[in-house]
Design an enzyme around this catalytic site. Sequence first.
Site, short mmCIF file in Angstrom:
data_model
loop_
_atom_site.label_atom_id
_atom_site.label_comp_id
_atom_site.label_asym_id
_atom_site.label_seq_id
_atom_site.Cartn_x
_atom_site.Cartn_y
_atom_site.Cartn_z
N ASP A 40 0.80 -1.22 0.00
CA ASP A 40 0.00 0.00 0.00
C ASP A 40 0.84 1.27 0.00
O ASP A 40 0.51 2.24 -0.69
CB ASP A 40 -0.94 0.01 1.22
CG ASP A 40 -2.17 -0.85 1.00
OD1 ASP A 40 -2.39 -1.29 -0.15
OD2 ASP A 40 -2.92 -1.09 1.97
N LYS A 178 9.14 4.97 9.33
CA LYS A 178 8.69 4.68 10.68
C LYS A 178 7.67 3.54 10.62
O LYS A 178 7.09 3.31 9.54
CB LYS A 178 8.08 5.92 11.34
CG LYS A 178 6.65 6.25 10.90
CD LYS A 178 6.08 7.35 11.74
CE LYS A 178 4.63 7.58 11.42
NZ LYS A 178 3.72 6.55 11.90
N TYR A 209 6.25 14.19 7.81
CA TYR A 209 5.85 15.51 8.30
C TYR A 209 6.92 16.56 8.04
O TYR A 209 6.62 17.74 7.87
CB TYR A 209 5.53 15.43 9.80
CG TYR A 209 4.05 15.53 10.08
CD1 TYR A 209 3.18 14.60 9.53
CD2 TYR A 209 3.52 16.55 10.87
CE1 TYR A 209 1.83 14.68 9.76
CE2 TYR A 209 2.16 16.64 11.09
CZ TYR A 209 1.32 15.71 10.54
OH TYR A 209 -0.03 15.81 10.74
N GLU A 246 -7.94 13.59 13.67
CA GLU A 246 -8.58 12.90 12.55
C GLU A 246 -10.04 12.65 12.90
O GLU A 246 -10.36 12.36 14.06
CB GLU A 246 -7.88 11.57 12.25
CG GLU A 246 -6.52 11.73 11.60
CD GLU A 246 -5.87 10.40 11.25
OE1 GLU A 246 -5.05 10.38 10.31
OE2 GLU A 246 -6.18 9.39 11.91
N HIS A 270 6.02 12.44 14.47
CA HIS A 270 5.57 13.61 13.71
C HIS A 270 5.52 14.88 14.57
O HIS A 270 6.12 15.90 14.23
CB HIS A 270 4.18 13.36 13.13
CG HIS A 270 4.11 12.21 12.18
ND1 HIS A 270 5.17 11.82 11.39
CD2 HIS A 270 3.09 11.36 11.86
CE1 HIS A 270 4.81 10.79 10.65
NE2 HIS A 270 3.57 10.49 10.91
N LYS A 356 -7.87 10.08 17.17
CA LYS A 356 -8.67 9.56 16.06
C LYS A 356 -10.15 9.62 16.43
O LYS A 356 -10.51 9.69 17.61
CB LYS A 356 -8.27 8.11 15.75
CG LYS A 356 -6.88 7.98 15.12
CD LYS A 356 -6.59 6.55 14.76
CE LYS A 356 -5.31 6.43 13.95
NZ LYS A 356 -5.43 7.00 12.60
N GLN A 392 -2.49 21.30 7.86
CA GLN A 392 -3.42 20.62 6.96
C GLN A 392 -4.79 20.55 7.63
O GLN A 392 -4.86 20.57 8.86
CB GLN A 392 -2.94 19.20 6.63
CG GLN A 392 -2.95 18.26 7.83
CD GLN A 392 -2.48 16.86 7.52
OE1 GLN A 392 -1.62 16.65 6.69
NE2 GLN A 392 -3.06 15.88 8.19
N TYR A 398 -2.05 32.40 10.42
CA TYR A 398 -2.81 33.58 10.78
C TYR A 398 -2.51 33.99 12.22
O TYR A 398 -2.20 33.16 13.07
CB TYR A 398 -4.31 33.38 10.56
CG TYR A 398 -4.97 32.28 11.35
CD1 TYR A 398 -5.61 32.55 12.56
CD2 TYR A 398 -5.01 30.98 10.86
CE1 TYR A 398 -6.25 31.55 13.27
CE2 TYR A 398 -5.64 29.97 11.56
CZ TYR A 398 -6.26 30.26 12.77
OH TYR A 398 -6.89 29.26 13.48
N LYS A 400 -4.09 35.86 15.42
CA LYS A 400 -5.29 36.35 16.08
C LYS A 400 -4.92 37.55 16.93
O LYS A 400 -4.01 37.49 17.76
CB LYS A 400 -5.89 35.26 16.97
CG LYS A 400 -6.57 34.14 16.20
CD LYS A 400 -6.96 33.00 17.10
CE LYS A 400 -7.84 33.44 18.24
NZ LYS A 400 -8.25 32.28 19.08
#
Length: 511
Positions: A40, A178, A209, A246, A270, A356, A392, A398, A400
Amino acid sequence: MAASWCIEKRGSIRNDSFRDNDNIPETGCLSIIVLGASGDLAKKKTFPALFNLYRQGFLQSNEVHIFGYARTKISDDDLRSRIRGYLSQGKENEGEVSEFLQLIKYVSGSYDSAEGFTSLDKAISEHEFSKNSTEGSSRRLFYFALPPSVYPSVCRMIKSYCMNKSDLGGWTRIVVEKPFGKDLASSEQLSSQIGELFDEPQIYRIDHYLGKELVQNLLVLRFANRFFLPLWNRDNIDNIQIVFREDFGTEGRGGYFDEYGIIRDIIQNHLLQVLCLVAMEKPVSQKPEHIRDEKVKVLQSMLPIEDEEVVLGQYEGYKDDPTVPNNSNTPTFATMVLRIHNERWEGVPFIMKAGKALNSRKAEIRVQFKDVPGDIFRCQKQGRNEFVIRLQPSEAMYMKLTVKKPGLEMSTVQSELDLSYGQRYQGVVIPEAYERLILDTIRGDQQHFVRRDELKAAWEIFTPLLHRIDNGEVKPIPYKPGSRGPAEADELLQNAGYVQTHGYIWIPPTL
């Protein structure tokens, strides 16, 4: 998979350090061997990355030869058919896809067989010979799209049967994925086994990452902009969050995930790599070793993780997966506080959060500044200044900040200074992390790869906690899928000093 091409064309691939030797020929073949070509990882990441490098001209059709190597007994066309669906396709690039696939050839063999690796070496050597590559000038890069359990045997086979001579500038390098071990002892054992066969400059421990666009932007942001320099310390920053969320569960990978859990899978590698770039001191130069030296210093300054500053979770339904044991203690969620004992960061909590089956999908760095002293506008309840780097999706940076609300009244409101990549860089394609990192390995740039002492220092931080979890001494708290995770995690954030902004939501600007 292996890619062979002749160098040098416009100097785009060849390492500049080789140009100092007039005896090195202008052409020499480079082979990229991706072991596990039918798996995969190779289908979803490695082949698409190589295809995109091909589309952008980094791999030339008249120079490159591609080989897949795996145990599966399939034909060249079978492998091409498996790959085709993972390549970016449209009517405008159907021809490029077909041309790329025709470059692919397949070699079958086991990962501990002299016969298989001898066949692989023969196939690569034939193509090197066909390109008139001078012996010793060709280069071989082995990409391990394989489980770590077979790394030692594969390394032995490469060392015995597939090494390239290096007397005329050629080299052999390996890229390992990894998880690199499960704790300090297993990682050190694996490092020793590989280190007996290859020198550290030949080993590229990949963490994708480090190939992400905004992660690579961190050093530029910190050290190329004057206004960040005096702010980036414990005098101005209250806390820093590094978050990975996630909105889906393990989805068929439960058995694999249960061996590792969210800390080994995400935080120890990561997120910790991101933390190093956020916290490190300015390196002497951009040379890879100078940058990696500073990252190691951050890790070596870490204090032991305290159990009272850790909240673990496991989403309800996780153990319904038939591949997950009914008594699993593996966390699918973790929030923890890391502390750096040095002059710049003493007292500043670094909050690592990963999970998750949560209510959103995102990865970001959130730097929260301290309250303004002498608040004459009485606006502290609206929230603190924050600098957010959205890794992501919807890449953005940005700030604030509090501004006057438009109108006749002297009232304040939270707003932002926004650099959203989709709006500012319209038409610019952000490369996938694997494209960038594969190109770095070809160029011999180890800046975005993990050094052995860095890996050891990372495992030293997390191994004691991981062993307590493995022994059942620290238990995960159940949480509902689609939620924020355990409520105790929000309490930990509050105790660490994080102040949540109410009534403000960042909305990515529309084009």
